[in-house]
Design an enzyme around this catalytic site. Structure first.
Site, PDB file in Angstrom:
ATOM      1  N   SER A  54       0.801  -1.223   0.000  1.00 57.08           N
ATOM      2  CA  SER A  54       0.000   0.000   0.000  1.00 57.08           C
ATOM      3  C   SER A  54       0.842   1.286   0.000  1.00 57.08           C
ATOM      4  CB  SER A  54      -0.923  -0.024   1.214  1.00 57.08           C
ATOM      5  OG  SER A  54      -1.257   1.253   1.633  1.00 57.08           O
ATOM      6  N   LYS A  96      -0.115   4.833   6.588  1.00 56.50           N
ATOM      7  CA  LYS A  96      -0.688   5.686   5.528  1.00 56.50           C
ATOM      8  C   LYS A  96      -0.102   7.089   5.602  1.00 56.50           C
ATOM      9  CE  LYS A  96      -3.729   2.519   4.276  1.00 56.50           C
ATOM     10  NZ  LYS A  96      -3.674   1.853   2.974  1.00 56.50           N
TER      11      LYS A  96
END
Lengths: 173, 165
Positions: A54, A96
């Site tokens: 990710s 993130k």
């Protein structure tokens, strides 16, 4: 040959190396080291392995890093910070990047992120798919986080709003 | 020295008694944690496990749930899935094993809130890995347990969106 000097049988060299001349002091030092390490790696620098793609290419699958859990003690999270986000605990966390701050509006059109209507410069994104998201205005204490890898299918990529309380800290390296 | 020895023996005895008490008379939280571990074991399977073992595992798995269990979960890349009842759960369980790629499930960081008589709300992170796949799938879940004749069983399961939209 045998060493018959006094003390050599009582306190051989290997014992002095492993335990030291004063075992009690060594035990206290060892205990202090364990306690300090526990405090350091439990409450300040949280070690973790990156699993997944990710955050590629910035952070690659299988790499090791730390989260600085005290990074937001005095300062608020900023745009561009890569942060760890807890789920129901810290056993497993999301990694993130913060791209929008509380009170800002955010939208994604054709893979380009727009914050307050302006396209966001994201040099860390190397490959973009056709992602789209209608505009949302973030509430107070709410951040918008997303991974750097935008080449994947949008439905398989976890991104969205997260409350300040869920942000554990900033990645160290 | 004798006093010190007595104190140490006393501490050791109390520790053993404490551990024994927890093992033989577990509280509600301990029982729920144990159920979660058993559920994770039941849903995990080796690659190329036989269909017969899948049927046995399905029978074992649905025993952890209430007859009228309600499940509403969002699976990344698949979407929202909702169903009710143990039979539908059994079908979903068998369908999840159909690819026979193997699956390892762990329930991490359970936050257990005992609410009222014989009811508990558990927020837990399901960690799912597959052999040969470096990606870990993780999903926070809210699970409602109720205590009945068969012990603590699951009555509802829903996803918690950590990253909301």
């Amino acid at each position: 040959m045998m060493d018959s000097s006094p003390g050599s049988e009582v306190n051989p060299w290997w014992r002095r190396v492993v335990i030291g001349r004063r075992p009690v002091v060594t035990v206290i030092r060892g205990a202090a080291l364990v306690v300090c390490s526990l405090i350091l790696f439990k409450f300040w620098l949280l070690p973790f392995w990156i699993s997944g793609v990710s955050m590629e290419p910035t952070y690659r699958n299988g790499h090791f890093n730390f989260i600085n859990a005290l990074s937001y003690l005095r300062a608020a999270p900023r745009r561009g910070d890569v942060v760890a986000i807890e789920m129901t605990g810290r056993g497993i966390m999301y990694l993130k990047r913060i791209i929008a701050l509380p009170g800002e509006s955010i939208a994604i059109r054709g893979g380009i992120v727009y914050v307050n209507g302006e396209p966001l410069n994201e040099p860390y994104v190397t490959d973009r798919s056709d992602w789209n998201m209608t505009e949302v205005v973030l509430g107070p204490e709410t951040f918008f986080v997303i991974g750097d890898n935008r080449a994947t299918d949008q439905s398989r990529h976890r991104h969205g709003e997260v409350g300040r309380s869920k942000i554990v800290g900033k990645v160290l390296f | 020295m004798n006093v010190l020895k007595r104190i140490l023996v006393g501490i050791a005895l109390l520790t053993v008694l404490g551990i024994g008490w927890r093992v033989f008379f577990p509280g509600a939280e301990a029982k729920i944690r144990r159920q979660l571990t058993r559920m994770a074991d039941a849903v995990s399977y080796e690659a190329d496990a036989s269909p017969l073992s899948g049927l046995a595992a399905a029978s074992r798995f649905v025993e952890f749930f209430d007859a009228d269990v309600a499940v509403a979960i969002r699976i990344p890349g698949v979407g929202q899935r909702s169903f009710r009842g143990r039979e539908n759960l059994r079908e979903a369980f068998l369908a999840s094993r159909a690819p026979r790629r193997g699956l390892a499930v762990d329930f991490l960081d359970p936050q257990i809130r005992l609410s009222g008589e014989g009811e508990a709300i558990v927020e837990v992170t399901a960690k799912v890995t597959q052999p040969g796949n470096p990606d870990i799938q993780a999903q926070a879940l809210r699970v409602r347990f109720v205590e009945g004749e068969r012990g603590w069983v699951v009555s509802t399961v829903e996803t918690i969106e950590t990253l909301g939209r």
